[in-house]
Design an enzyme around this catalytic site. Structure first.
Site, short mmCIF file in Angstrom:
data_model
loop_
_atom_site.label_atom_id
_atom_site.label_comp_id
_atom_site.label_asym_id
_atom_site.label_seq_id
_atom_site.Cartn_x
_atom_site.Cartn_y
_atom_site.Cartn_z
N ASP A 153 3.47 1.07 1.28
CA ASP A 153 4.61 1.86 0.84
C ASP A 153 5.65 1.74 1.95
O ASP A 153 5.28 1.70 3.13
CB ASP A 153 4.19 3.31 0.65
CG ASP A 153 5.37 4.22 0.43
OD1 ASP A 153 6.11 4.00 -0.53
OD2 ASP A 153 5.56 5.14 1.25
N ASP A 162 1.92 7.32 2.83
CA ASP A 162 1.94 8.61 3.52
C ASP A 162 2.33 9.77 2.63
O ASP A 162 2.02 10.92 2.93
CB ASP A 162 2.93 8.54 4.68
CG ASP A 162 4.37 8.52 4.18
OD1 ASP A 162 5.12 9.44 4.50
OD2 ASP A 162 4.72 7.58 3.45
N ASP A 185 1.96 8.94 -3.06
CA ASP A 185 1.08 7.79 -2.80
C ASP A 185 -0.38 8.10 -3.08
O ASP A 185 -1.21 7.19 -3.11
CB ASP A 185 1.21 7.33 -1.34
CG ASP A 185 2.60 6.78 -1.04
OD1 ASP A 185 3.20 6.18 -1.94
OD2 ASP A 185 3.08 6.96 0.10
#
Length: 617
Positions: A314, A507, A511
């Site tokens: 991400d 994080d 996610d």
């Protein structure tokens, strides 16, 4: 450990005395041999008896007891005592290795806070951290552990967070800063408002992760346990056949010779080297990783990390800091400070992250009496009159809308163009800064054998491509919603080789579904959301992405050690088993094949703890 050393030392003295008196008095010599055996072997024999009563027959205690009592029955006393003595020495090495492996993990237990100084109407009261409710105020004095997560209400200090993050540098905290349990307050007096109960606090969650890590077995460990369960009864039956059948059917065969061979066979067959050293290797890997601030939730993930070939990142908060700041100010015929002031004043009524970043960079109080005719232009920006000058602040569309000439270039981040009285005055770039270690982390992952690195982001194409170019990531997916991230990860997992595992590192709370979906989910522990940390299989405590490549190297080293131990143990054992069956191996060779191999395998397994050299690769 002290009792074990005394026991072994006493056994050695009695054994030496028995050997010395052998030619003087056989009865005294036998008594000394028996005493030596009971000193060192009584526990093992009693364990075997207890296990048999519980229905657990074929374990190492049974094998060692059967082999040594059998050796006594054929009057090979020195071998009988020596087998048990060396077995106990092997157990000592195992205990030492396990203790050493546990040490780095057990250090985490040292930061479990024992008490909290609760501030009440009556004053300060020392209480159990479990009894403190959210919203309460606690006092943390210099040198004390911070017992609960919270926000600093009063005071400033320097805190040592090394036990949580692995970072040696202390950090400064002051009023309004978030602070995590488990850190040590170094100098100042802090009043903290508790934001999480102890059960939900950072320190407690980490301890739960560590304590439960050993419960998730790897395929190698499960295989060895199953192998030992089938293998042990087979070799016991084979030993019985070896002792009984040849004397019945082979002319001239002596029962005691074949019994001796069978006893050798039993000693060799003990699967201690495999059953002990393999879990120990994984435990060492978990301990070595935790020492570096990498919490792996089970040895099964150690095995999977070693097979990782795809890493999905991400972007925001993982590859970047996730904090939008003014990164460039490019004035045109105007001072930087004046350009920033115009932008901050124009955006002063908005709470958009871009507006907040501009006001933060300006850093002064905004006098709104000089502002008038503030108008937000949807999808473009804002128009405002500041000190009787018409100011436009916004994107390229805004400049084009008012036919203002400007230089349109591509930058990483959001570009705010400013015009005053229809004259272009420059632009300000607001961007999410890439972490200093990210480029190095991507490079190291490629060197560690990761063949596919993917970046997922909700950002626009231009920004995503620019970040990808800077970091050396070619496989980029942009303008994604959380559901898109899940779909893309699912497609990657479907289309990859089953033996090659997929890592997802993220994080944010959005996610969490992808972290749970991937073969291995990696969460950033320092800034990661609780949901992400809960869903992840690996937690990097200091958010340094180079730790991911270090984790992969630790796992690969651990698996190499496991394979070395398996092959070494099996080759030596089967070799000596065959020699024993043909009468070519003595009891001493059998002792080496069992205890010697176990000790060598245990010493090799302890190498999994040493990970500092892997940092330099």
């Amino acid at each position: 450990m002290k009792k074990s050393w005394i026991k072994i030392a006493l056994c050695v003295c009695l054994l030496a005395a028995a050997i010395f008196t052998e030619d003087i008095n056989h009865l005294i010599s036998f008594a000394l041999y028996l005493a030596a055996y009971l000193v060192v072997g009584y526990d093992v024999v009693m364990k075997a008896v207890r296990n048999i009563m519980r229905g657990k027959v074929f374990d190492e205690n049974f094998l060692m007891s059967l082999a040594t009592i059998g050796a006594f029955s054929i009057k090979t006393y020195p071998e009988a005592v020596s087998v048990m003595l060396f077995y106990q020495l092997g157990e000592m090495f195992q205990s030492y290795a396990v203790n050493k492996s546990r040490k780095s993990i057990a250090q985490l237990m040292d930061f479990r806070p024992d008490y909290a100084n609760l501030l009440t109407e009556k004053g300060e009261e020392k209480v159990d951290p479990y009894d403190v409710e959210t919203g309460s105020l606690i006092l943390v004095k210099p040198g004390e552990k911070i017992p609960l997560d919270g926000i600093v209400e009063k005071g400033s200090s320097t805190v040592d967070s090394s036990v949580l993050t692995g970072e040696s540098m202390p950090r400064d905290v002051s009023e309004g800063d978030e602070i995590l349990s488990g850190c040590i307050n170094l100098n100042g007096l802090l009043t903290i408002k508790v934001t999480k109960e102890f059960g939900e606090s950072t320190v407690n969650k980490i301890l739960d992760l560590v304590e439960n890590a050993g419960n998730k077995k790897s395929k190698s460990e499960s295989f060895i346990s199953k192998f030992a369960a089938v293998y042990t009864p087979i070799v016991v039956i084979a030993a019985v056949i070896l002792a009984v059948v040849p004397p019945l059917f082979i002319e001239g065969a002596v029962f005691t010779d074949w019994l001796y061979r069978a006893l050798n066979f039993l000693v060799v067959s003990c699967p201690c080297a495999l059953v002990i050293s393999i879990p120990l290797s994984f435990f060492g890997g978990l301990g070595g990783a935790s020492k570096e601030g990498i919490l792996i939730k089970g040895s099964n993930y150690l095995e999977m990390l070693s097979q990782a070939k795809t890493v999905i990142f991400d972007k925001t908060g993982t590859l970047t800091y996730g904090i939008f700041e003014v990164s460039q100010i490019n004035p045109v015929n105007i001072e930087e400070s004046e350009l920033l002031a115009y932008a901050a004043y124009a955006e002063s009524y908005s709470n958009h992250p871009i507006s907040v970043s501009l006001k933060k960079a300006y850093g002064k109080e905004i006098d709104k009496t000089v502002l008038s005719d503030v108008e937000e232009i949807p999808g473009c920006g804002v128009s405002a009159v500041i000190k009787e000058k018409r100011v436009l602040a916004g994107n390229a569309k805004l400049m084009k809308k008012y036919n203002i000439d400007f230089d349109e270039k591509l930058y990483i981040g959001t570009v705010v163009h400013i015009a005053v009285d229809n004259e272009y005055k420059g632009f300000i770039v607001i961007s999410d800064k890439i972490k200093e270690t990210t480029a190095e982390a991507v490079s190291k992952l490629k060197n560690d054998g990761v063949t596919n690195i993917v970046m997922l982001t909700g950002d626009v194409k231009a920004v995503a491509e620019k970040v990808g170019e800077e970091l050396g990531i070619d496989n980029i997916h942009y303008e994604l919603l959380p559901t898109d991230k899940v779909n893309i990860t699912e497609d990657i997992i479907k289309n990859h080789n089953e033996k090659e595992k997929v890592i997802f590192a993220g994080d944010g709370i959005n996610d969490a579904p992808v972290l749970a979906l991937a073969d291995i989910g990696v969460a950033m522990g320092a800034v990661g959301s609780d949901a992400a940390i809960e869903a992840a299989d690996v937690v990097i405590m200091n958010d340094d992405l180079t730790k991911l490549s270090l984790a992969i190297r630790i796992c690969k080293k651990t698996i190499r050690i496991v394979k070395q131990n398996v092959w070494f143990a099996l080759i030596v054992k089967f070799g000596v088993l065959i020699l024993s069956a043909f009468g070519k191996a003595t009891m001493w060779a059998a002792v080496f094949a069992d205890v010697g191999v176990s000790v060598i395998a245990i010493l090799n397994a302890m190498r999994a703890l040493k990970v500092s050299s892997l940092n330099k690769q």
